[in-house]
Design an enzyme around this catalytic site. Sequence first.
Site, short mmCIF file in Angstrom:
data_model
loop_
_atom_site.label_atom_id
_atom_site.label_comp_id
_atom_site.label_asym_id
_atom_site.label_seq_id
_atom_site.Cartn_x
_atom_site.Cartn_y
_atom_site.Cartn_z
N THR A 280 0.86 -1.18 0.00
CA THR A 280 0.00 0.00 0.00
C THR A 280 0.90 1.24 0.00
O THR A 280 2.09 1.14 0.31
CB THR A 280 -0.88 0.04 1.26
OG1 THR A 280 -0.02 0.11 2.40
CG2 THR A 280 -1.76 -1.19 1.37
N GLU B 18 -5.78 -3.64 -1.18
CA GLU B 18 -6.21 -4.83 -0.42
C GLU B 18 -7.34 -5.60 -1.11
O GLU B 18 -7.68 -6.69 -0.70
CB GLU B 18 -6.69 -4.42 0.98
CG GLU B 18 -5.59 -3.97 1.92
CD GLU B 18 -5.34 -2.48 1.85
OE1 GLU B 18 -5.66 -1.86 0.81
OE2 GLU B 18 -4.79 -1.92 2.83
N LYS C 296 -15.39 17.24 10.81
CA LYS C 296 -16.37 17.05 11.88
C LYS C 296 -16.68 18.40 12.50
O LYS C 296 -15.92 18.91 13.31
CB LYS C 296 -15.81 16.06 12.91
CG LYS C 296 -15.58 14.69 12.27
CD LYS C 296 -14.91 13.71 13.20
CE LYS C 296 -14.55 12.45 12.45
NZ LYS C 296 -13.16 12.39 11.94
N TRP D 242 -21.04 15.59 10.28
CA TRP D 242 -19.96 15.28 9.36
C TRP D 242 -20.16 15.99 8.03
O TRP D 242 -21.25 15.94 7.45
CB TRP D 242 -19.89 13.76 9.10
CG TRP D 242 -19.30 12.99 10.24
CD1 TRP D 242 -19.05 13.46 11.50
CD2 TRP D 242 -18.90 11.63 10.23
NE1 TRP D 242 -18.53 12.47 12.28
CE2 TRP D 242 -18.42 11.33 11.53
CE3 TRP D 242 -18.90 10.63 9.26
CZ2 TRP D 242 -17.94 10.08 11.87
CZ3 TRP D 242 -18.43 9.38 9.60
CH2 TRP D 242 -17.95 9.10 10.89
P1 ADP Z 1 -3.63 3.46 -0.54
O1 ADP Z 1 -2.37 2.73 -0.38
O2 ADP Z 1 -3.51 4.97 -0.61
O3 ADP Z 1 -4.73 2.97 0.35
P2 ADP Z 1 -5.16 2.42 -2.61
O4 ADP Z 1 -4.95 2.52 -4.06
O5 ADP Z 1 -5.32 1.09 -2.04
O6 ADP Z 1 -3.98 3.11 -2.01
O7 ADP Z 1 -6.37 3.36 -2.18
C1 ADP Z 1 -7.60 2.91 -1.73
C2 ADP Z 1 -8.50 4.05 -1.37
O8 ADP Z 1 -8.63 4.96 -2.45
C3 ADP Z 1 -9.92 3.62 -1.09
O9 ADP Z 1 -10.10 3.16 0.21
C4 ADP Z 1 -10.70 4.90 -1.34
O10 ADP Z 1 -10.70 5.74 -0.22
C5 ADP Z 1 -9.93 5.54 -2.43
N1 ADP Z 1 -10.63 5.29 -3.69
C6 ADP Z 1 -10.42 4.32 -4.58
N2 ADP Z 1 -11.27 4.42 -5.62
C7 ADP Z 1 -12.06 5.50 -5.36
C8 ADP Z 1 -13.13 6.15 -6.04
N3 ADP Z 1 -13.57 5.71 -7.20
N4 ADP Z 1 -13.69 7.22 -5.45
C9 ADP Z 1 -13.25 7.69 -4.27
N5 ADP Z 1 -12.23 7.14 -3.59
C10 ADP Z 1 -11.64 6.05 -4.12
#
Ligand code: ADP
Length: 549
Positions: A186, A330, A440, A445
């Site tokens: 990640t 994940e 917040k 929210w």
């Molecule tokens: P990181 O290592 O930053 O978590 P990821 O690529 O796994 O990298 O990121 C996952 C996160 O990205 C998700 O939990 C979500 O918050 C955000 N995300 C992914 N796709 C979208 C989307 N289409 N719209 C909004 N947020 C998104």
Amino acid sequence: MLGTMMDVPLLLSSILRHAEAYHSDGEVVSATVEGGLHRYTYGELSKRTKKLANALARMGLEPGDRVGTLAWNGYRHMELYFGVSGSGFVCHTINPRLFREQIAYIIHNAADSVLFFDLTFLPIVEELAGQLKDLKAIVAMTDEAHMPKSEALPGLLCYETLIADEPDSFEWPAFDENTASSLCYTSGTTGDPKGVLYSHRSCVLHAMAITMPDAFGFSAADVIAPIVPMFHVNAWGLPFVGAMVGAKLVLPGAHLDGASLYHLFEGEKVSFTAGVPTVWLGLLDWMDTHGRSFTSLKRVVIGGSATPPIMISRFHNMGVKVRHAWGMTETSPVGLAAALKPKHEALEPEAKLALECKQGRPLFGMEFRVAGADGQQVARDGKSFGAMMVRGPWVAASYFNTPHSPAHEEMPGWFNTGDVVTQDEDGFIQIVDRTKDVVKSGGEWISSIELENIAQAHPAIQEAAIVAKPDARWGERPVLVVVLKPGASFTRADMRAHYEGKIAKWTIPDDVVIVPELPHTATGKLSKKAVRQIILEQISGNGPEAFMS
Ligand code: ADP
């Protein structure tokens, strides 16, 4: 009683064998680091991958050993994807945009045995040379003519020489489909990066799932350009899908600016592409400035962060269909895709767009649970929100070499995504915010994403971020941080006028801060953490004079 069907394992090598047998004339075109386009077929890809597999066998790797890659989207990286995993080793894609210390941490945590890298990343490998002494080999993904002379890397091998004399026949081994195939960390926006160890089974099932029509929808007739990098979450599974369905693959290498992407898409007649919003902003702006339109592109999947409605409209105006999708490292990554149902065709354009802007509905195989504060599923009314939990055959059950994981411990059997969402009766999920990004204010929210999307539609604004500012009375208040288009101006009064009537008055940001650029993470997303820092510096008086009054 067991069924009496054959127990054939789902292996990544089976995708390559299928491509070799039935799509051997399908094309793979790559923009190379050395310059120019390289083109060959799945038939040639298969032969060279077998040569690579023979070379890896000679290196004395053990099953399960990790092989690191620091590479762009290109044909040699494709060969590593299939050759390493197909042999029973683990293809560990490393994100070169991470900080050096994070890359060093990742290589160490994964205990990589071999490292392959594109020439672009020579400076990174040289800088880390002292920490790579235990590796069996370091290989530059190039030919002899382009081999660098590196004092820091005395035993550096050349990819083309490594595979040159190997036979192009290789019997792919059969093993349990739950065997590890690939490893991706990640981005480490919170704490150290964590390793997600995919299996052959999870990768094959995920590739089949995204091929379905209401997911990404692929066929042999497609020309697929994965712009999302192969160094992050297997380029959303697209390299596997391309070989699975026999679609022509177009790989952009290091050239991700608007002009390069436009010329590549037009030149290779790309019909489908996928990537994060930031990349598309560059492409659309370049096309606007140069008065260009698409002649072959039909569909784009946008994901990774929220897609602003204005971006969907811009693509629609160019005759390109947009499918918004959601995923995480994940979750392999795809879990949601915003495909409308037939009944939605009758909706007014605005209502349709609003639905297309949601993150989407669950792909078969993925289960979602939206848990309220009491841990119970909230109403599926499109309004009530809670923490999004997920489970399925391509969701990580734990992290590699990292025993403690709160996201898995809160609700056993589920993974807490860290996203706060609503879900409607058709299953469409909308991210209200990241748990750590919501503002917040006075016990309520405020969704930073909603405010950003509205700001993004203002003609003076290039890019927008909403972050919380500490507030004595309300706890937190939203502040808009923007990059303006060249020559544009934008005041606090403009901001208020733009928001009024679109959202509840009390959720309108208190202030606007104009900055020359916004910080992004290694995966091209807005780094809210860094933007918050800008705001804190403003408050303490240490920041640049940027507040409007
Ligand atoms: P990181 O290592 O930053 O978590 P990821 O690529 O796994 O990298 O990121 C996952 C996160 O990205 C998700 O939990 C979500 O918050 C955000 N995300 C992914 N796709 C979208 C989307 N289409 N719209 C909004 N947020 C998104």
